[in-house]
Design a protein around this motif. Sequence first.
Motif, PDB file in Angstrom:
ATOM      1  N   UNK A  32      28.821  -3.522  38.801  1.00  0.00           N
ATOM      2  CA  UNK A  32      27.647  -4.377  38.999  1.00  0.00           C
ATOM      3  C   UNK A  32      26.387  -3.690  38.463  1.00  0.00           C
ATOM      4  N   UNK A  33      26.206  -2.427  38.826  1.00  0.00           N
ATOM      5  CA  UNK A  33      25.014  -1.695  38.378  1.00  0.00           C
ATOM      6  C   UNK A  33      25.006  -1.543  36.859  1.00  0.00           C
ATOM      7  N   UNK A  34      26.152  -1.199  36.286  1.00  0.00           N
ATOM      8  CA  UNK A  34      26.213  -0.988  34.843  1.00  0.00           C
ATOM      9  C   UNK A  34      25.919  -2.276  34.084  1.00  0.00           C
ATOM     10  N   UNK A  35      26.551  -3.375  34.493  1.00  0.00           N
ATOM     11  CA  UNK A  35      26.364  -4.629  33.762  1.00  0.00           C
ATOM     12  C   UNK A  35      24.929  -5.135  33.871  1.00  0.00           C
ATOM     13  N   UNK A  36      24.324  -5.001  35.052  1.00  0.00           N
ATOM     14  CA  UNK A  36      22.919  -5.410  35.190  1.00  0.00           C
ATOM     15  C   UNK A  36      22.035  -4.583  34.258  1.00  0.00           C
ATOM     16  N   UNK A  37      22.275  -3.262  34.250  1.00  0.00           N
ATOM     17  CA  UNK A  37      21.493  -2.396  33.361  1.00  0.00           C
ATOM     18  C   UNK A  37      21.743  -2.745  31.896  1.00  0.00           C
ATOM     19  N   UNK A  62      30.668  -7.651  47.995  1.00  0.00           N
ATOM     20  CA  UNK A  62      30.709  -9.094  47.752  1.00  0.00           C
ATOM     21  C   UNK A  62      29.297  -9.675  47.701  1.00  0.00           C
ATOM     22  N   UNK A  63      28.442  -9.267  48.652  1.00  0.00           N
ATOM     23  CA  UNK A  63      27.065  -9.771  48.703  1.00  0.00           C
ATOM     24  C   UNK A  63      26.291  -9.364  47.459  1.00  0.00           C
ATOM     25  N   UNK A  64      26.440  -8.123  47.011  1.00  0.00           N
ATOM     26  CA  UNK A  64      25.735  -7.666  45.807  1.00  0.00           C
ATOM     27  C   UNK A  64      26.189  -8.424  44.573  1.00  0.00           C
TER      28      UNK A  64
END
Length: 241
Positions: A217-222, A20-22
């Motif tokens: 989250x990691x994929x979309x940011x990248x 949630x925090x990330x």
Amino acid sequence: MYEFQGLHDTFFIMLYGTAAWLALMACVYLLCRHDNVVADDVRSSRTLRRWAAAFMAAVFASHVWWAVLGQEFLADDRLVRNIVAITLDRLTLFPLMMCVLIRMLQDRRRPLWPLIPLFAPIAVAAVVCIATRSDAFEPVVKCYTLALAVVFLIYYVRAVRQYGRWLLDNYADLERKEVWQSLLLLAFILFVHIAYSTNGGALFAEYLTQVNTFFIIAFLLWRVETLQELNSEENEICELK
């Protein structure tokens, strides 16, 4: 958290809170920072950043409402609790993810309004099942959502192929422009959704959804930070060449 087995697992609670925090931090980052960190030589689409931020906000909100509904409100009414929380998830996370994926395709402006009538039946089913105290909501919505996911996957595979041909016709250098990696994200999400839907909310499935959240989250940011924005002026220049 359909069965809330994770509420009795300290490590899961930590994982849940971290996810949630990330998501919240990712949302704030996408909205407040205009320069890329991952690829500072790439100009990202502002529209894509906003859609991705909206999705991150929905991920954070989903974690909040599941916890609040389960511990503060509707804690003793499992039926209504699950209907409300699942409906909120289906009407936010799923269409927003579809919007993000569609906005990655820059060959033309694809309409997003068809998503409204596609997801409206879920809201109708929620109201009917709450009013009638029916327990048919979860299996029906699971099947309907899975059908929507499969249909969207077929549509998106076709759209990505069209976009790939458009890139080949208009650009000699395809670096930072292709989006076929998004198909891997869709396939992974579909796998996790099937695993969760068929596992009755077991603790393993609850852990799997949190791992899925980290991955998304990691994929979309990248993807947002490395996908070059292609504006109409650039397209015209490429066509002239």
